[in-house]
Design a protein around this motif. Sequence first.
Motif, PDB file in Angstrom:
ATOM      1  N   ASN A 136       0.819  -1.220   0.000  1.00  0.00           N
ATOM      2  CA  ASN A 136       0.000   0.000   0.000  1.00  0.00           C
ATOM      3  C   ASN A 136       0.854   1.272   0.000  1.00  0.00           C
ATOM      4  OD1 ASN A 136       1.042   0.075   2.565  1.00  0.00           O
ATOM      5  ND2 ASN A 136      -0.937   0.041   3.638  1.00  0.00           N
ATOM      6  N   GLY A 137       2.166   1.117  -0.131  1.00  0.00           N
ATOM      7  CA  GLY A 137       3.033   2.295  -0.202  1.00  0.00           C
ATOM      8  C   GLY A 137       3.556   2.751   1.146  1.00  0.00           C
ATOM      9  N   HIS A 138       3.284   1.977   2.213  1.00  0.00           N
ATOM     10  CA  HIS A 138       3.815   2.430   3.499  1.00  0.00           C
ATOM     11  C   HIS A 138       5.322   2.273   3.568  1.00  0.00           C
ATOM     12  CE1 HIS A 138       3.221  -1.740   5.686  1.00  0.00           C
ATOM     13  NE2 HIS A 138       4.429  -1.659   5.200  1.00  0.00           N
ATOM     14  N   ILE A 139       5.952   3.177   4.331  1.00  0.00           N
ATOM     15  CA  ILE A 139       7.375   3.038   4.667  1.00  0.00           C
ATOM     16  C   ILE A 139       7.466   3.140   6.177  1.00  0.00           C
ATOM     17  CG2 ILE A 139       8.559   3.648   2.521  1.00  0.00           C
ATOM     18  CD1 ILE A 139       8.609   6.548   3.349  1.00  0.00           C
ATOM     19  N   GLY A 140       8.322   2.301   6.791  1.00  0.00           N
ATOM     20  CA  GLY A 140       8.162   2.106   8.222  1.00  0.00           C
ATOM     21  C   GLY A 140       6.722   1.657   8.371  1.00  0.00           C
ATOM     22  N   PHE A 141       6.043   2.112   9.410  1.00  0.00           N
ATOM     23  CA  PHE A 141       4.606   1.857   9.489  1.00  0.00           C
ATOM     24  C   PHE A 141       3.846   3.163   9.317  1.00  0.00           C
ATOM     25  CE2 PHE A 141       5.248  -2.384  11.744  1.00  0.00           C
ATOM     26  CZ  PHE A 141       4.852  -3.109  10.643  1.00  0.00           C
ATOM     27  N   ASN A 142       4.351   4.010   8.429  1.00  0.00           N
ATOM     28  CA  ASN A 142       3.615   5.221   8.059  1.00  0.00           C
ATOM     29  C   ASN A 142       2.614   4.791   6.998  1.00  0.00           C
ATOM     30  OD1 ASN A 142       5.127   7.640   9.412  1.00  0.00           O
ATOM     31  ND2 ASN A 142       6.713   6.229   8.676  1.00  0.00           N
ATOM     32  N   VAL A 154       2.937   6.514  17.589  1.00  0.00           N
ATOM     33  CA  VAL A 154       2.155   5.277  17.616  1.00  0.00           C
ATOM     34  C   VAL A 154       1.248   5.266  16.396  1.00  0.00           C
ATOM     35  CG1 VAL A 154       0.336   4.011  18.834  1.00  0.00           C
ATOM     36  CG2 VAL A 154       2.146   5.158  20.120  1.00  0.00           C
ATOM     37  N   THR A 155       1.153   4.125  15.750  1.00  0.00           N
ATOM     38  CA  THR A 155       0.298   4.057  14.566  1.00  0.00           C
ATOM     39  C   THR A 155      -0.580   2.805  14.612  1.00  0.00           C
ATOM     40  OG1 THR A 155       0.315   3.999  12.147  1.00  0.00           O
ATOM     41  CG2 THR A 155       2.140   2.919  13.225  1.00  0.00           C
ATOM     42  N   GLU A 156      -1.767   2.937  14.055  1.00  0.00           N
ATOM     43  CA  GLU A 156      -2.667   1.787  13.887  1.00  0.00           C
ATOM     44  C   GLU A 156      -2.296   1.157  12.559  1.00  0.00           C
ATOM     45  OE1 GLU A 156      -5.178   1.015  16.042  1.00  0.00           O
ATOM     46  OE2 GLU A 156      -4.706   2.755  17.312  1.00  0.00           O
ATOM     47  N   THR A 177      -1.999  -4.842  16.393  1.00  0.00           N
ATOM     48  CA  THR A 177      -2.710  -3.870  15.550  1.00  0.00           C
ATOM     49  C   THR A 177      -2.081  -2.489  15.639  1.00  0.00           C
ATOM     50  OG1 THR A 177      -4.213  -3.432  17.376  1.00  0.00           O
ATOM     51  CG2 THR A 177      -4.909  -5.096  15.777  1.00  0.00           C
ATOM     52  N   GLN A 178      -1.130  -2.337  16.562  1.00  0.00           N
ATOM     53  CA  GLN A 178      -0.472  -1.039  16.722  1.00  0.00           C
ATOM     54  C   GLN A 178       1.045  -1.219  16.697  1.00  0.00           C
ATOM     55  OE1 GLN A 178      -1.971   0.364  20.530  1.00  0.00           O
ATOM     56  NE2 GLN A 178      -2.998   2.012  19.419  1.00  0.00           N
ATOM     57  N   ALA A 179       1.722  -0.159  16.306  1.00  0.00           N
ATOM     58  CA  ALA A 179       3.187  -0.197  16.307  1.00  0.00           C
ATOM     59  C   ALA A 179       3.726   1.187  16.641  1.00  0.00           C
ATOM     60  CB  ALA A 179       3.695  -0.636  14.939  1.00  0.00           C
ATOM     61  N   ILE A 180       5.002   1.204  17.027  1.00  0.00           N
ATOM     62  CA  ILE A 180       5.729   2.479  17.111  1.00  0.00           C
ATOM     63  C   ILE A 180       6.498   2.574  15.803  1.00  0.00           C
ATOM     64  CG2 ILE A 180       7.600   3.734  18.240  1.00  0.00           C
ATOM     65  CD1 ILE A 180       7.001   2.270  20.797  1.00  0.00           C
ATOM     66  N   THR A 181       6.465   3.714  15.172  1.00  0.00           N
ATOM     67  CA  THR A 181       7.242   3.874  13.939  1.00  0.00           C
ATOM     68  C   THR A 181       7.919   5.234  13.897  1.00  0.00           C
ATOM     69  OG1 THR A 181       7.176   3.830  11.515  1.00  0.00           O
ATOM     70  CG2 THR A 181       5.244   4.756  12.591  1.00  0.00           C
ATOM     71  N   MET A 182       9.100   5.270  13.312  1.00  0.00           N
ATOM     72  CA  MET A 182       9.700   6.561  12.991  1.00  0.00           C
ATOM     73  C   MET A 182       8.738   7.275  12.063  1.00  0.00           C
ATOM     74  SD  MET A 182      13.593   6.174  11.814  1.00  0.00           S
ATOM     75  CE  MET A 182      14.743   5.165  12.686  1.00  0.00           C
ATOM     76  N   GLY A 183       8.727   8.586  12.105  1.00  0.00           N
ATOM     77  CA  GLY A 183       7.822   9.336  11.240  1.00  0.00           C
ATOM     78  C   GLY A 183       8.457   9.661   9.899  1.00  0.00           C
ATOM     79  N   ILE A 184       7.635  10.246   9.037  1.00  0.00           N
ATOM     80  CA  ILE A 184       8.107  10.619   7.697  1.00  0.00           C
ATOM     81  C   ILE A 184       9.241  11.642   7.783  1.00  0.00           C
ATOM     82  CG2 ILE A 184       7.362  12.013   5.698  1.00  0.00           C
ATOM     83  CD1 ILE A 184       6.564   9.110   5.425  1.00  0.00           C
ATOM     84  N   GLY A 185       9.163  12.526   8.771  1.00  0.00           N
ATOM     85  CA  GLY A 185      10.222  13.539   8.938  1.00  0.00           C
ATOM     86  C   GLY A 185      11.541  12.890   9.301  1.00  0.00           C
TER      87      GLY A 185
END
Length: 241
Positions: A136-142, A154-156, A177-185
């Motif tokens: 779906n185009g996600h990188i990390g869990f963004n 935190v991301t769903e 169903t949830q994860a910690i992810t680095m952000g796009i920045g």
Amino acid sequence: MNIIVTANYEVLSETAANRIAEVIKNKPNAVLGLATGSTPIGLYKKLVTYNKENLIDFSRVTTFNLDEYIGIPASHTQSYRYFMDYHLFNHINIDYQKTHVPNGMAKDIQAECEAYDEMLRGHGGIDIQVLGIGNNGHIGFNEPGSALTVGTHVTELAQGTIEANSRFFSTREEVPTQAITMGIGDIMKAREVILLASGITKADIISRLLEDKIDTYIPASLLQAHPHVTVIVDQLAGQLI
Ligand code: F6R
């Protein structure tokens, strides 16, 4: 974005490993941003081989992983900490204290996210970031959405991501169903990015990543605005470009 289409997964893995070797050669205390998932396993295998052959010295290298599931401990075979130890850290001469994976069991998850970004800043940011890409185009869990978050958060997980990752768990219900992810920045601040994709299931998203406009519904498309990105794909993932 530079694009390299390799003959197969083996060459893809070697190409990525060679670039990382070069970065560490030029900067022995480099900071690596690392990903999990099936795509970088071949890359990590090569890095282990290069380390055994004394071609890469990891003794001064620091690593930051992109993400970790919330609610499963590091000892769980599907945690990303376990994955990294199993595929890479246990087999190379890295100082284990210099390997960082978000703690998905932290009591205060918000504080964990802030501390992770603070630590990243303290190390001067990432020299080279390894990325895979979700269908779906996600990188990390963004995950795709109308807005993207800059820092670690935190991301769903999207339904499709839970579906895709359920192949590693005995039942779909077990997938967090949830994860910690680095952000796009965080990712965009890396001085260099290599994005890896292998297999026919990634062909569609790779062509959209390269050809579509920047769109938060394809988070990886933001990389079009990054000055130093190399997309490394095998023949199958590169089939539609
Ligand atoms: C993993 C990560 C994810 C994966 C992506 C592709 O740390 O951040 O974005 O890179 O889901 O996974 P694979 O390689 O299993 O297709």
